[in-house]
Scaffold this motif. Structure first.
Motif, PDB file in Angstrom:
ATOM      1  N   PHE A  93       0.833  -1.199   0.000  1.00 15.44           N
ATOM      2  CA  PHE A  93       0.000   0.000   0.000  1.00 15.44           C
ATOM      3  C   PHE A  93       0.871   1.254   0.000  1.00 15.44           C
ATOM      4  O   PHE A  93       0.586   2.227  -0.714  1.00 15.44           O
ATOM      5  CB  PHE A  93      -0.911  -0.014   1.227  1.00 15.44           C
ATOM      6  CG  PHE A  93      -1.772   1.204   1.374  1.00 15.44           C
ATOM      7  CD1 PHE A  93      -2.919   1.372   0.600  1.00 15.44           C
ATOM      8  CD2 PHE A  93      -1.443   2.196   2.292  1.00 15.44           C
ATOM      9  CE1 PHE A  93      -3.716   2.502   0.729  1.00 15.44           C
ATOM     10  CE2 PHE A  93      -2.237   3.314   2.441  1.00 15.44           C
ATOM     11  CZ  PHE A  93      -3.369   3.475   1.655  1.00 15.44           C
ATOM     12  N   SER A  94       1.956   1.238   0.771  1.00 20.44           N
ATOM     13  CA  SER A  94       2.835   2.400   0.875  1.00 20.44           C
ATOM     14  C   SER A  94       3.518   2.713  -0.449  1.00 20.44           C
ATOM     15  O   SER A  94       3.713   3.889  -0.795  1.00 20.44           O
ATOM     16  CB  SER A  94       3.891   2.160   1.961  1.00 20.44           C
ATOM     17  OG  SER A  94       3.288   1.932   3.222  1.00 20.44           O
ATOM     18  N   TYR A  95       3.885   1.677  -1.193  1.00 25.12           N
ATOM     19  CA  TYR A  95       4.484   1.915  -2.513  1.00 25.12           C
ATOM     20  C   TYR A  95       3.512   2.658  -3.420  1.00 25.12           C
ATOM     21  O   TYR A  95       3.906   3.544  -4.199  1.00 25.12           O
ATOM     22  CB  TYR A  95       4.886   0.591  -3.158  1.00 25.12           C
ATOM     23  CG  TYR A  95       5.933  -0.195  -2.400  1.00 25.12           C
ATOM     24  CD1 TYR A  95       6.904   0.441  -1.628  1.00 25.12           C
ATOM     25  CD2 TYR A  95       5.957  -1.597  -2.459  1.00 25.12           C
ATOM     26  CE1 TYR A  95       7.857  -0.300  -0.937  1.00 25.12           C
ATOM     27  CE2 TYR A  95       6.904  -2.324  -1.773  1.00 25.12           C
ATOM     28  CZ  TYR A  95       7.858  -1.684  -1.019  1.00 25.12           C
ATOM     29  OH  TYR A  95       8.802  -2.420  -0.338  1.00 25.12           O
ATOM     30  N   ASP A  96       2.247   2.299  -3.322  1.00 24.97           N
ATOM     31  CA  ASP A  96       1.233   2.976  -4.142  1.00 24.97           C
ATOM     32  C   ASP A  96       1.021   4.415  -3.682  1.00 24.97           C
ATOM     33  O   ASP A  96       0.846   5.318  -4.504  1.00 24.97           O
ATOM     34  CB  ASP A  96      -0.088   2.208  -4.084  1.00 24.97           C
ATOM     35  CG  ASP A  96      -0.058   0.922  -4.887  1.00 24.97           C
ATOM     36  OD1 ASP A  96       0.828   0.775  -5.750  1.00 24.97           O
ATOM     37  OD2 ASP A  96      -0.918   0.054  -4.636  1.00 24.97           O
ATOM     38  N   VAL A  97       1.048   4.641  -2.375  1.00 23.94           N
ATOM     39  CA  VAL A  97       0.845   5.996  -1.863  1.00 23.94           C
ATOM     40  C   VAL A  97       1.968   6.916  -2.320  1.00 23.94           C
ATOM     41  O   VAL A  97       1.730   8.015  -2.825  1.00 23.94           O
ATOM     42  CB  VAL A  97       0.755   6.001  -0.320  1.00 23.94           C
ATOM     43  CG1 VAL A  97       0.737   7.439   0.208  1.00 23.94           C
ATOM     44  CG2 VAL A  97      -0.493   5.263   0.149  1.00 23.94           C
ATOM     45  N   SER A 105       3.936   6.765  -4.768  1.00 24.43           N
ATOM     46  CA  SER A 105       4.000   6.984  -6.219  1.00 24.43           C
ATOM     47  C   SER A 105       2.761   7.685  -6.757  1.00 24.43           C
ATOM     48  O   SER A 105       2.622   7.872  -7.966  1.00 24.43           O
ATOM     49  CB  SER A 105       4.194   5.651  -6.949  1.00 24.43           C
ATOM     50  OG  SER A 105       3.118   4.762  -6.684  1.00 24.43           O
ATOM     51  N   GLY A 106       1.832   8.059  -5.864  1.00 29.26           N
ATOM     52  CA  GLY A 106       0.661   8.823  -6.269  1.00 29.26           C
ATOM     53  C   GLY A 106      -0.492   8.009  -6.800  1.00 29.26           C
ATOM     54  O   GLY A 106      -1.377   8.541  -7.467  1.00 29.26           O
ATOM     55  N   ASP A 108      -7.339   8.861  -2.767  1.00 29.74           N
ATOM     56  CA  ASP A 108      -8.106   9.095  -1.543  1.00 29.74           C
ATOM     57  C   ASP A 108      -7.465   8.279  -0.435  1.00 29.74           C
ATOM     58  O   ASP A 108      -7.697   7.063  -0.320  1.00 29.74           O
ATOM     59  CB  ASP A 108      -9.566   8.683  -1.746  1.00 29.74           C
ATOM     60  CG  ASP A 108     -10.460   9.033  -0.561  1.00 29.74           C
ATOM     61  OD1 ASP A 108      -9.940   9.093   0.576  1.00 29.74           O
ATOM     62  OD2 ASP A 108     -11.669   9.229  -0.764  1.00 29.74           O
ATOM     63  N   LEU A 109      -6.626   8.922   0.392  1.00 33.30           N
ATOM     64  CA  LEU A 109      -5.866   8.196   1.410  1.00 33.30           C
ATOM     65  C   LEU A 109      -6.781   7.547   2.441  1.00 33.30           C
ATOM     66  O   LEU A 109      -6.566   6.401   2.844  1.00 33.30           O
ATOM     67  CB  LEU A 109      -4.885   9.151   2.098  1.00 33.30           C
ATOM     68  CG  LEU A 109      -3.945   8.532   3.140  1.00 33.30           C
ATOM     69  CD1 LEU A 109      -3.131   7.402   2.525  1.00 33.30           C
ATOM     70  CD2 LEU A 109      -3.028   9.606   3.717  1.00 33.30           C
ATOM     71  N   GLY A 110      -7.825   8.249   2.868  1.00 34.77           N
ATOM     72  CA  GLY A 110      -8.746   7.683   3.851  1.00 34.77           C
ATOM     73  C   GLY A 110      -9.408   6.420   3.347  1.00 34.77           C
ATOM     74  O   GLY A 110      -9.478   5.409   4.057  1.00 34.77           O
TER      75      GLY A 110
END
Length: 446
Positions: free
Chosen positions: A414-418, A420-421, A425-427
């Motif tokens: 999940f962090s890799y996706d965050v 890299s954009g 919607d983070l929530g």
């Protein structure tokens, strides 16, 4: 765990590590399985493979055998968790008596399955008060739901390595204490070539760099991965959003994810002479206590020092904390020599002189309260930073789980996706991550 001899049929399928015990396995009985004073040969499996580390283990065993002349120990190194799990499933004469692992994430599996014996009966019998011997955080990552199936065998703590020469040139007088200071200093320390490419970044925040896994960086926030009922809690913990927002701010302030990731791919291997901190491609770097010994051995061409990693601005009073992990040791459930095996585990984990000598030999953090205070510890101030981190009451470790590190793997993906954009919607993304973790945990229990 009862002290009387009994047989317990276990059938536990554990996701992630592929553990399976079927049929009947002998549980820990704590007192009546064997006589620890009788002549016996133990087999000890461990994961160390470096020549210096293996020598330190062999020296430790020689000290143990001198104290216990009736016990002979055969040590086998470079053993992975997978190999160990296979042997424990199979049992028999070739299975180990004493086991160790570098993967604290798997403790929940070892304890809940019964593959590693409950050590509490042995400690009660021999007068070891674990709460007085071991730091609280280390006890937490060696137990699961009340079962203490492992004990810490040295620890690792993570802090900040920084290039003092680069700091001096940038006019920075001390290492950053907060995340806003980290961003400010990282920008000052980032240098570009005439063609616009990087010569050096102040701090590489990308999660795929060496030890930069999100769970380690997240430790600076003191996250609560699970609620009291064991349900995933990342979406409801406000620290989670702040963590990801801070990491993206660090990325954006130094040029953006694409540019940083491209520069990261030019770094050499973590353990090689082309390590990015050693070659001065990064000016600040998160790493464990062992890096200092490697920098000295490599004769780094710049002045460097260590400090705790920065903390969130709204938790400035926790500065000095860090992420903790380490090696764990225990007794195989199938061992016919568990009392003798306990003598070895007790010596390796709870004997102050032994813990200090082993810690100094392999440049790891000692894992008992007494050893952490010992005047015989390495006095190098760059190493003592990590001792202070290990002693800090705000330092954290990952909570154990029945499926080992599966929830950590889900967080990493999940962090890799965050970063890299790919998570607009983070929530919403965090709620989905919680649902995935809960589903994985439920499956591992069924």
């Amino acid at each position: 765990m009862p002290y009387t001899r009994m047989r317990l049929c276990l059938s536990a399928a554990l996701a992630g590590a592929g553990l399976l015990i079927s049929g009947c396995a002998n549980p820990s009985v704590g007192s009546d399985r064997d006589d620890p004073t009788a002549p016996v040969k133990l087999t000890f499996w461990h994961g160390w493979s470096n020549a210096g580390e293996v020598k330190a283990i062999d020296d430790s065993i020689a000290r143990f055998e001198k104290l216990h002349p009736n016990i002979t120990v055969k040590a086998i190194g470079n053993v992975t968790d997978e190999t160990m799990n296979q042997a424990l499933r199979a049992g028999g004469d070739d299975a180990p008596d004493v086991v160790s692992s570098f993967t604290t994430n798997n403790v929940g599996q070892y304890c809940s399955s019964g593959m590693w014996a409950d050590l509490d009966p042995f400690m009660r019998k021999t007068g070891v008060d674990k709460a007085k011997v071991f730091p609280k955080t280390l006890l937490e990552y060696t137990s699961y739901e009340g079962t203490q199936c492992a004990l810490p065998l040295l620890a690792d703590s993570f802090g900040l390595y920084y290039n003092k020469d680069a700091f001096k040139k940038a006019g920075i007088t001390r290492p950053p204490h907060t995340m806003s200071e980290l961003k400010r200093d990282a920008v000052k320390l980032t240098k570009h070539a005439k063609n616009g490419s990087y010569e050096q970044v102040g701090f590489m925040p990308n999660f795929r760099l060496y030890q930069n896994s999100p769970d380690r960086l997240f430790g600076q926030w003191g996250p609560k991965y699970f609620d009291r009922d064991g349900a995933a809690n990342l979406a409801d913990d406000p620290h989670t959003k702040d963590f990801f927002t801070t990491q993206r701010d660090l990325i954006d302030a130094q040029g953006g994810y694409g540019r940083l990731e491209k520069f990261r791919t030019t770094f050499g291997d973590e353990m090689s002479s082309q390590n990015a901190f050693l070659t001065q491609k990064v000016a600040m770097h998160m790493d464990g206590e062992w890096r200092g010994l490697m920098l000295n051995d490599a004769k780094a061409k710049f002045a460097w020092d260590t400090a705790p990693m920065p903390v969130p601005d709204d938790q400035a009073d926790t500065y000095g904390r860090g992420y903790l992990t380490g090696t764990v040791a225990g007794i195989a459930h199938s061992s016919r020599h568990q009392n003798a095996a306990w003598e070895l585990v007790k010596f390796l984990t709870a004997d102050t002189e032994q813990v200090v000598r082993f810690a100094n030999a392999i440049h790891n953090v000692p894992s008992t309260k007494a050893a952490l205070k010992s005047p015989r510890l390495d006095t190098d101030p760059t190493f003592r930073t990590f001792l202070d981190i290990a002693r800090n009451p705000h330092s954290t470790a990952l909570p154990p789980s029945t499926n080992g590190g599966q929830y950590v793997t889900a967080l990493q993906d999940f962090s890799y996706d965050v970063e890299s954009g790919k998570v607009p919607d983070l929530g919403k993304g965090l709620r989905g991550l919680d649902a995935q973790i809960d589903a994985d945990n439920l499956q591992s229990r069924n």
